[in-house]
Enzyme design. Structure first.
Site, PDB file in Angstrom:
ATOM      1  N   ASN A 105       4.889   7.019 -12.868  1.00 10.67           N
ATOM      2  CA  ASN A 105       5.608   8.294 -12.994  1.00 10.67           C
ATOM      3  C   ASN A 105       7.261   8.290 -13.205  1.00 10.67           C
ATOM      4  O   ASN A 105       7.762   7.163 -12.743  1.00 10.67           O
ATOM      5  CB  ASN A 105       5.670   8.989 -11.617  1.00 10.67           C
ATOM      6  CG  ASN A 105       4.110   9.496 -11.383  1.00 10.67           C
ATOM      7  OD1 ASN A 105       3.241   9.621 -12.140  1.00 10.67           O
ATOM      8  ND2 ASN A 105       3.759   9.394  -9.999  1.00 10.67           N
TER       9      ASN A 105
ATOM     10  N   HIS B 228       8.083   1.596 -10.587  1.00 10.30           N
ATOM     11  CA  HIS B 228       6.910   1.266  -9.739  1.00 10.30           C
ATOM     12  C   HIS B 228       5.664   1.575 -10.756  1.00 10.30           C
ATOM     13  O   HIS B 228       5.568   2.719 -11.156  1.00 10.30           O
ATOM     14  CB  HIS B 228       6.616   1.770  -8.422  1.00 10.30           C
ATOM     15  CG  HIS B 228       6.880   3.380  -8.172  1.00 10.30           C
ATOM     16  ND1 HIS B 228       8.157   3.791  -8.287  1.00 10.30           N
ATOM     17  CD2 HIS B 228       6.027   4.182  -7.985  1.00 10.30           C
ATOM     18  CE1 HIS B 228       8.024   5.358  -8.173  1.00 10.30           C
ATOM     19  NE2 HIS B 228       6.665   5.362  -8.021  1.00 10.30           N
TER      20      HIS B 228
ATOM     21  N   ARG C  85       0.910  -1.139  -0.012  1.00  7.85           N
ATOM     22  CA  ARG C  85       0.022   0.074   0.033  1.00  7.85           C
ATOM     23  C   ARG C  85       0.939   1.232   0.034  1.00  7.85           C
ATOM     24  O   ARG C  85       1.938   1.238   0.601  1.00  7.85           O
ATOM     25  CB  ARG C  85      -0.856   0.032   1.095  1.00  7.85           C
ATOM     26  CG  ARG C  85      -1.932  -0.937   1.279  1.00  7.85           C
ATOM     27  CD  ARG C  85      -3.036  -0.597   2.113  1.00  7.85           C
ATOM     28  NE  ARG C  85      -3.674  -1.930   2.409  1.00  7.85           N
ATOM     29  CZ  ARG C  85      -4.882  -2.294   1.493  1.00  7.85           C
ATOM     30  NH1 ARG C  85      -5.136  -1.510   0.242  1.00  7.85           N
ATOM     31  NH2 ARG C  85      -5.535  -3.577   1.751  1.00  7.85           N
ATOM     32  N   ASP C  86       0.392   2.094  -0.821  1.00  6.82           N
ATOM     33  CA  ASP C  86       0.962   3.525  -0.668  1.00  6.82           C
ATOM     34  C   ASP C  86       0.836   4.192   0.478  1.00  6.82           C
ATOM     35  O   ASP C  86      -0.262   4.191   1.081  1.00  6.82           O
ATOM     36  CB  ASP C  86       0.635   4.535  -2.015  1.00  6.82           C
ATOM     37  CG  ASP C  86       1.303   5.789  -2.151  1.00  6.82           C
ATOM     38  OD1 ASP C  86       1.844   5.511  -3.407  1.00  6.82           O
ATOM     39  OD2 ASP C  86       1.360   6.571  -1.254  1.00  6.82           O
TER      40      ASP C  86
ATOM     41  N   GLU D 260       9.167  10.587  -7.379  1.00 13.49           N
ATOM     42  CA  GLU D 260       9.746  10.694  -6.316  1.00 13.49           C
ATOM     43  C   GLU D 260      10.848   9.408  -5.722  1.00 13.49           C
ATOM     44  O   GLU D 260      11.929   9.750  -5.015  1.00 13.49           O
ATOM     45  CB  GLU D 260       8.762  10.741  -5.096  1.00 13.49           C
ATOM     46  CG  GLU D 260       9.144  10.927  -3.523  1.00 13.49           C
ATOM     47  CD  GLU D 260       7.937  10.569  -2.624  1.00 13.49           C
ATOM     48  OE1 GLU D 260       7.974  10.461  -1.486  1.00 13.49           O
ATOM     49  OE2 GLU D 260       6.841  11.287  -3.096  1.00 13.49           O
ATOM     50  N   VAL D 261      10.421   8.474  -6.044  1.00 15.44           N
ATOM     51  CA  VAL D 261      11.283   7.231  -5.690  1.00 15.44           C
ATOM     52  C   VAL D 261      11.730   6.412  -6.831  1.00 15.44           C
ATOM     53  O   VAL D 261      10.862   6.062  -7.910  1.00 15.44           O
ATOM     54  CB  VAL D 261      10.334   6.148  -4.863  1.00 15.44           C
ATOM     55  CG1 VAL D 261      11.495   4.973  -4.397  1.00 15.44           C
ATOM     56  CG2 VAL D 261       9.775   6.766  -3.567  1.00 15.44           C
TER      57      VAL D 261
ATOM     58  N   HIS E  86       1.647   2.599  -9.829  1.00 18.07           N
ATOM     59  CA  HIS E  86       0.595   2.857  -8.847  1.00 18.07           C
ATOM     60  C   HIS E  86      -0.690   2.004  -9.719  1.00 18.07           C
ATOM     61  O   HIS E  86      -0.868   2.328 -10.611  1.00 18.07           O
ATOM     62  CB  HIS E  86       0.150   4.229  -8.921  1.00 18.07           C
ATOM     63  CG  HIS E  86       1.159   5.109  -8.268  1.00 18.07           C
ATOM     64  ND1 HIS E  86       1.382   5.726  -7.315  1.00 18.07           N
ATOM     65  CD2 HIS E  86       2.667   5.690  -8.951  1.00 18.07           C
ATOM     66  CE1 HIS E  86       2.308   6.450  -6.884  1.00 18.07           C
ATOM     67  NE2 HIS E  86       3.044   6.503  -7.997  1.00 18.07           N
TER      68      HIS E  86
HETATM   69  P1  DGP Z   1       6.189   8.642  -7.396  1.00 14.66           P
HETATM   70  O1  DGP Z   1       7.821   8.253  -7.300  1.00 14.66           O
HETATM   71  O2  DGP Z   1       5.805  10.158  -7.863  1.00 14.66           O
HETATM   72  O3  DGP Z   1       5.364   7.645  -8.368  1.00 14.66           O
HETATM   73  O4  DGP Z   1       5.649   8.567  -5.875  1.00 14.66           O
HETATM   74  C1  DGP Z   1       6.250   7.659  -4.908  1.00 14.66           C
HETATM   75  C2  DGP Z   1       4.894   7.013  -4.039  1.00 14.66           C
HETATM   76  O5  DGP Z   1       5.604   5.988  -2.913  1.00 14.66           O
HETATM   77  C3  DGP Z   1       4.428   8.073  -3.429  1.00 14.66           C
HETATM   78  O6  DGP Z   1       2.894   8.107  -3.470  1.00 14.66           O
HETATM   79  C4  DGP Z   1       4.516   7.792  -1.805  1.00 14.66           C
HETATM   80  C5  DGP Z   1       4.816   6.301  -1.606  1.00 14.66           C
HETATM   81  N1  DGP Z   1       5.886   6.264  -0.986  1.00 14.66           N
HETATM   82  C6  DGP Z   1       7.125   6.943  -0.414  1.00 14.66           C
HETATM   83  N2  DGP Z   1       7.696   6.442   0.413  1.00 14.66           N
HETATM   84  C7  DGP Z   1       7.063   5.273   0.918  1.00 14.66           C
HETATM   85  C8  DGP Z   1       7.143   4.430   1.780  1.00 14.66           C
HETATM   86  O7  DGP Z   1       8.119   4.437   2.675  1.00 14.66           O
HETATM   87  N3  DGP Z   1       6.312   3.350   1.995  1.00 14.66           N
HETATM   88  C9  DGP Z   1       5.049   3.316   1.186  1.00 14.66           C
HETATM   89  N4  DGP Z   1       4.373   2.042   1.320  1.00 14.66           N
HETATM   90  N5  DGP Z   1       5.074   4.225   0.081  1.00 14.66           N
HETATM   91  C10 DGP Z   1       5.984   5.203   0.156  1.00 14.66           C
END
Ligand code: DGP
Length: 114
Positions: free
Chosen positions: A91, A104, A32-33, A99-100, A106
């Site tokens: 993304n 991945h 889960r996000d 961001e990460v 979503h």
């Molecule tokens: P993006 O790289 O923009 O696709 O977004 C990364 C997503 O990852 C964002 O919606 C929040 C999520 N996220 C960031 N850090 C963590 C984490 O430590 N655990 C989880 N479960 N989700 C995270």
């Protein structure tokens, strides 16, 4: 951009930090996000180290790509989203507001939608 093992999804896959893992397979991990943007918001990541969608689809093996895509389908069924529908988003880079930097997808949906 070169893949960096310091990213948080690498640590989730390798169980160095905890997360709400829903489903795992040979080529994917789904959890889960932490900042959900929909009633159901799940992230699916490949086990291999790829920065983004292009890196993954260019460099991953056919088995990894097939296993990952089938994994997404398994998660859709597991989460009960097939009937009401869902969105898949991956993304990438600055425009994509990534961001990460571990590839991945979503999965966004709402199980109350029929
Ligand atoms: P993006 O790289 O923009 O696709 O977004 C990364 C997503 O990852 C964002 O919606 C929040 C999520 N996220 C960031 N850090 C963590 C984490 O430590 N655990 C989880 N479960 N989700 C995270």
């Amino acid at each position: 951009m070169k893949y960096d093992k310091g990213n948080v999804f690498y640590k989730i896959i390798n169980k160095e930090i905890s997360s709400d893992i829903l489903l795992e397979g040979e080529h994917f991990v789904a959890f889960r996000d932490v900042r959900p943007k929909a009633p159901v918001h799940i992230l699916v990541v490949p086990r291999g180290g790829y920065v983004d969608w292009r890196d993954f689809s260019t460099h991953a093996s056919a088995e990894e790509i097939a296993g990952f895509c089938r994994g997404i389908a398994e998660v859709i069924d597991f989460a009960g989203l097939n009937k009401g529908g869902y969105r898949l988003i991956s993304n990438s880079g600055e425009f994509g507001q990534q961001e990460v930097f571990h590839m991945h997808v979503h999965i966004l949906g709402d199980v109350t939608v029929k």
